[in-house]
Scaffold this active site. Sequence first.
Site, PDB file in Angstrom:
ATOM      1  N   SER A 190      16.137 -17.771  -4.607  1.00 46.32           N
ATOM      2  CA  SER A 190      17.218 -16.847  -4.257  1.00 46.32           C
ATOM      3  C   SER A 190      16.902 -15.379  -4.525  1.00 46.32           C
ATOM      4  O   SER A 190      17.506 -14.512  -3.915  1.00 46.32           O
ATOM      5  CB  SER A 190      18.496 -17.249  -4.980  1.00 46.32           C
ATOM      6  OG  SER A 190      18.282 -17.225  -6.372  1.00 46.32           O
ATOM      7  N   HIS A 205      20.467 -22.795  -1.428  1.00 44.40           N
ATOM      8  CA  HIS A 205      20.382 -21.687  -0.459  1.00 44.40           C
ATOM      9  C   HIS A 205      19.764 -22.140   0.867  1.00 44.40           C
ATOM     10  O   HIS A 205      19.536 -21.307   1.748  1.00 44.40           O
ATOM     11  CB  HIS A 205      19.571 -20.524  -1.036  1.00 44.40           C
ATOM     12  CG  HIS A 205      20.307 -19.763  -2.093  1.00 44.40           C
ATOM     13  ND1 HIS A 205      21.211 -18.776  -1.816  1.00 44.40           N
ATOM     14  CD2 HIS A 205      20.300 -19.886  -3.440  1.00 44.40           C
ATOM     15  CE1 HIS A 205      21.720 -18.296  -2.946  1.00 44.40           C
ATOM     16  NE2 HIS A 205      21.172 -18.959  -3.947  1.00 44.40           N
ATOM     17  N   LYS A 250      28.437 -22.262  -1.290  1.00 43.87           N
ATOM     18  CA  LYS A 250      27.774 -21.184  -0.548  1.00 43.87           C
ATOM     19  C   LYS A 250      28.072 -21.378   0.954  1.00 43.87           C
ATOM     20  O   LYS A 250      29.172 -21.089   1.397  1.00 43.87           O
ATOM     21  CB  LYS A 250      26.279 -21.159  -0.852  1.00 43.87           C
ATOM     22  CG  LYS A 250      25.980 -20.962  -2.357  1.00 43.87           C
ATOM     23  CD  LYS A 250      24.521 -20.706  -2.630  1.00 43.87           C
ATOM     24  CE  LYS A 250      24.145 -20.870  -4.101  1.00 43.87           C
ATOM     25  NZ  LYS A 250      24.793 -19.934  -5.019  1.00 43.87           N
TER      26      LYS A 250
HETATM   27  C1  LIG Z   1      19.444 -22.550  -6.453  1.00 46.39           C
HETATM   28  C2  LIG Z   1      20.815 -22.699  -7.036  1.00 46.39           C
HETATM   29  N1  LIG Z   1      21.144 -23.862  -7.636  1.00 46.39           N
HETATM   30  C3  LIG Z   1      22.363 -24.054  -8.176  1.00 46.39           C
HETATM   31  C4  LIG Z   1      23.320 -23.059  -8.137  1.00 46.39           C
HETATM   32  C5  LIG Z   1      24.658 -23.319  -8.773  1.00 46.39           C
HETATM   33  O1  LIG Z   1      25.582 -23.617  -7.766  1.00 46.39           O
HETATM   34  P1  LIG Z   1      27.128 -23.768  -8.121  1.00 46.39           P
HETATM   35  O2  LIG Z   1      27.745 -22.419  -7.888  1.00 46.39           O
HETATM   36  O3  LIG Z   1      27.631 -24.820  -7.190  1.00 46.39           O
HETATM   37  O4  LIG Z   1      27.206 -24.202  -9.542  1.00 46.39           O
HETATM   38  C6  LIG Z   1      23.038 -21.845  -7.528  1.00 46.39           C
HETATM   39  C7  LIG Z   1      24.059 -20.765  -7.509  1.00 46.39           C
HETATM   40  O5  LIG Z   1      23.818 -19.625  -7.756  1.00 46.39           O
HETATM   41  C8  LIG Z   1      21.751 -21.651  -6.953  1.00 46.39           C
HETATM   42  O6  LIG Z   1      21.424 -20.498  -6.368  1.00 46.39           O
END
Ligand SMILES: Cc1ncc(COP(=O)(O)O)c(C=O)c1O
Length: 401
Positions: A189, A217, A248
């Site tokens: 990200s 993502h 997202k």
């Molecule tokens: C790669 C990744 N995994 C997990 C998450 C966590 O997602 P959630 O908001 O559903 O807890 C994010 C959120 O920023 C993320 O970018």
Amino acid sequence: MSTTNVLEERLLQQLDQFRADGIYKRLTHITTPQAARVTMEGHGEVIILSSNNYLGLSDHPEVIAAGKRGLEEFGAGTASVRFICGTFTIHRELETACARLVGTEAALSFVSCWNANEALPATVLTADDLILSDQLNHASIIDGIRLAKSITKCQTGVYAHGDLADLDRKLAAASDRVVKMVVTDGVFSMEGSVADLPGLLEVCRRHGAVLWVDDSHGTGVLGRTGRGTHEHFDLVGQIDIITSTLGKALGGAAGGFVAGSAALCDYLTQRARPQLFTNALPATVAASAMRAIEVLEGEPERVAKLTENARYFRAQLQTLGFHPLPGDTPIIPVILGETAAAIRASELLLQEGVFVTGFGFPVVPQGEARVRCQLSAAHSREDLDEALEAFGRVGRQLGLI
Ligand SMILES: Cc1ncc(COP(=O)(O)O)c(C=O)c1O
């Protein structure tokens, strides 16, 4: 001084230090749904270039209507843990839809992908096993592995970012481990880069390792129909375990899931502590996320629009003289150098009506501070051109272009 005051004192001192170091986060408040443009307190209408609303589904009328129906049909929630109080049929339907979307036998929902990532390794690994994690993986994976290590005493390790040779060496050195698991983000990200899934799969297969991809993502974003990073590489059906978020591209409310074999999801249902000791997703969130998946499946052109928007924006930034990192994703980091430059650029862009966050050291390496643009299928060409004009003005003002 009482114990509470000592704590309070320390927290206040540290908060002052954050301000002095320029790393204190100020929350901005928006008064309208997440969309290409929102109303922000103190700033009026701004173009959002920093949300994960990749498909523009956060304010989609059908996603909102489904959430309302979910609330009316099932009420606010189960008022307890799923296995104790009953699981709503909407959870079963959502999990079927998640598995169908990413192409696995089954899926199990959690209240967030953070929870899913925390649940998985600590539940399925043992002291006989090893998990290896890409150096740039998301914080939820890092913390999930820390938890697994302390609970199960499994072996853990980190391989250099995207470095298949390093991974290969580390797996070769662990031939005594019963289960070897490798975990990578599908899309990283901060960089907007895509994991080399074909390469990772080849190394994992050669060492008999399980491949886990966090595609938070990538889901709804990559692949012709938005099924994720594995669709991008034509590998649907070949990734052992996928975790992803509903927070997202798939509506943006909250929630996450683990997708994989029926046995894996059953085992997590039996044993994962973030299943057994916490409530399920609220019905309204489950219903709106499920509708978001159906909209994606019915309208793959949203994915094409997102890809086109990202391509256009990246190319136009280059034409202006900026240096966006190259890539195929709608995450477009523009490297500006020093942290102060990124923070100043972000502030000036907001004054120009464009909301885009600046990231500096220590989140990214020294000298590689950046503003990170995230594109959405909801952006019109007019939105993008207006944002680009603002980038041009700010870039010239700061002597960046
Ligand atoms: C790669 C990744 N995994 C997990 C998450 C966590 O997602 P959630 O908001 O559903 O807890 C994010 C959120 O920023 C993320 O970018």
